[in-house]
Write a protein that holds these residues in place. Sequence first.
Motif, PDB file in Angstrom:
ATOM      1  N   GLN A   1       0.840  -1.182   0.000  1.00 35.68           N
ATOM      2  CA  GLN A   1       0.000   0.000   0.000  1.00 35.68           C
ATOM      3  C   GLN A   1       0.883   1.242   0.000  1.00 35.68           C
ATOM      4  N   VAL A   2       0.338   2.298  -0.568  1.00 32.50           N
ATOM      5  CA  VAL A   2       1.074   3.565  -0.694  1.00 32.50           C
ATOM      6  C   VAL A   2       0.243   4.670  -0.061  1.00 32.50           C
ATOM      7  N   GLN A   3       0.895   5.502   0.723  1.00 34.21           N
ATOM      8  CA  GLN A   3       0.223   6.646   1.338  1.00 34.21           C
ATOM      9  C   GLN A   3       0.986   7.924   0.997  1.00 34.21           C
ATOM     10  N   LEU A   4       0.245   8.979   0.728  1.00 35.63           N
ATOM     11  CA  LEU A   4       0.843  10.290   0.443  1.00 35.63           C
ATOM     12  C   LEU A   4       0.252  11.311   1.408  1.00 35.63           C
ATOM     13  N   GLY A  26       5.238   3.612   2.324  1.00 33.50           N
ATOM     14  CA  GLY A  26       4.652   2.318   1.987  1.00 33.50           C
ATOM     15  C   GLY A  26       5.515   1.579   0.978  1.00 33.50           C
ATOM     16  N   SER A  27       4.872   0.873   0.083  1.00 35.73           N
ATOM     17  CA  SER A  27       5.576   0.047  -0.913  1.00 35.73           C
ATOM     18  C   SER A  27       6.029   0.933  -2.083  1.00 35.73           C
ATOM     19  N   ILE A  28       7.160   1.581  -1.862  1.00 37.26           N
ATOM     20  CA  ILE A  28       7.667   2.554  -2.831  1.00 37.26           C
ATOM     21  C   ILE A  28       8.764   1.933  -3.680  1.00 37.26           C
ATOM     22  N   ALA A  74      13.468   9.725  -3.309  1.00 35.92           N
ATOM     23  CA  ALA A  74      12.417   9.004  -4.023  1.00 35.92           C
ATOM     24  C   ALA A  74      11.069   9.162  -3.337  1.00 35.92           C
ATOM     25  N   LYS A  75      11.071   9.790  -2.145  1.00 34.73           N
ATOM     26  CA  LYS A  75       9.849   9.799  -1.355  1.00 34.73           C
ATOM     27  C   LYS A  75       9.287  11.186  -1.082  1.00 34.73           C
ATOM     28  N   THR A  76       9.991  12.244  -1.426  1.00 33.67           N
ATOM     29  CA  THR A  76       9.541  13.588  -1.085  1.00 33.67           C
ATOM     30  C   THR A  76       9.590  14.488  -2.307  1.00 33.67           C
ATOM     31  N   TYR A 105      -1.621   6.767  -7.231  1.00 27.38           N
ATOM     32  CA  TYR A 105      -1.954   6.951  -5.822  1.00 27.38           C
ATOM     33  C   TYR A 105      -2.050   8.455  -5.560  1.00 27.38           C
ATOM     34  N   TRP A 106      -2.987   8.825  -4.662  1.00 25.04           N
ATOM     35  CA  TRP A 106      -3.273  10.230  -4.432  1.00 25.04           C
ATOM     36  C   TRP A 106      -3.226  10.565  -2.951  1.00 25.04           C
ATOM     37  N   GLY A 107      -2.813  11.792  -2.678  1.00 24.76           N
ATOM     38  CA  GLY A 107      -2.940  12.311  -1.335  1.00 24.76           C
ATOM     39  C   GLY A 107      -4.353  12.815  -1.098  1.00 24.76           C
ATOM     40  N   GLN A 108      -4.577  13.326   0.107  1.00 23.61           N
ATOM     41  CA  GLN A 108      -5.926  13.767   0.475  1.00 23.61           C
ATOM     42  C   GLN A 108      -6.245  15.156  -0.057  1.00 23.61           C
ATOM     43  N   GLY A 109      -5.230  15.871  -0.519  1.00 24.52           N
ATOM     44  CA  GLY A 109      -5.426  17.205  -1.070  1.00 24.52           C
ATOM     45  C   GLY A 109      -5.172  18.295  -0.046  1.00 24.52           C
ATOM     46  N   THR A 110      -4.693  19.417  -0.532  1.00 27.50           N
ATOM     47  CA  THR A 110      -4.473  20.583   0.318  1.00 27.50           C
ATOM     48  C   THR A 110      -4.987  21.819  -0.416  1.00 27.50           C
ATOM     49  N   GLN A 111      -5.719  22.642   0.305  1.00 29.16           N
ATOM     50  CA  GLN A 111      -6.362  23.800  -0.315  1.00 29.16           C
ATOM     51  C   GLN A 111      -5.369  24.940  -0.472  1.00 29.16           C
ATOM     52  N   VAL A 112      -5.343  25.511  -1.658  1.00 28.02           N
ATOM     53  CA  VAL A 112      -4.595  26.734  -1.924  1.00 28.02           C
ATOM     54  C   VAL A 112      -5.596  27.785  -2.377  1.00 28.02           C
ATOM     55  N   THR A 113      -5.640  28.882  -1.650  1.00 22.25           N
ATOM     56  CA  THR A 113      -6.559  29.967  -1.983  1.00 22.25           C
ATOM     57  C   THR A 113      -5.762  31.251  -2.194  1.00 22.25           C
ATOM     58  N   VAL A 114      -5.941  31.834  -3.361  1.00 20.38           N
ATOM     59  CA  VAL A 114      -5.251  33.088  -3.691  1.00 20.38           C
ATOM     60  C   VAL A 114      -6.294  34.201  -3.686  1.00 20.38           C
ATOM     61  N   SER A 115      -6.056  35.216  -2.888  1.00 20.18           N
ATOM     62  CA  SER A 115      -7.012  36.311  -2.754  1.00 20.18           C
ATOM     63  C   SER A 115      -6.483  37.571  -3.459  1.00 20.18           C
ATOM     64  N   ALA A 116      -7.422  38.432  -3.804  1.00 19.31           N
ATOM     65  CA  ALA A 116      -7.044  39.675  -4.501  1.00 19.31           C
ATOM     66  C   ALA A 116      -6.399  40.670  -3.546  1.00 19.31           C
TER      67      ALA A 116
END
Length: 116
Positions: A1-4, A26-28, A74-76, A105-116
Amino acid sequence: QVQLVESGGGLVQAGGSLRLSCVVSGSIFNLNRMGWYRQAPGKQRELVASITTGGSTTYADSVKGRFTISRDSAKTVYLQMNSLKLEDTAVYYCNYVRLGRTTNYWGQGTQVTVSA
């Protein structure tokens, strides 16, 4: 299994910078490609940038000259985002794929918000 696991998202003003990080465990396999995708509301997920363990990079046209992808193992993998624009606002997902294979394989996501 692979985790990000991603980190580094947040709120920034237009013209500012952010740095995203992603660590895979995980199994990298040493021969792999890691990258960043993003998905804005109502839009499809799109490739932002990717890098292989050999150092080959790919960038979306919309980020060339502003974003830089790099890795120190290989991991970062990192995504340095400069001169951020409103249209860079999205959830950013880290991706891992073993070279020669098709399973992503995917990570859970991180929000990027750019404001004016």
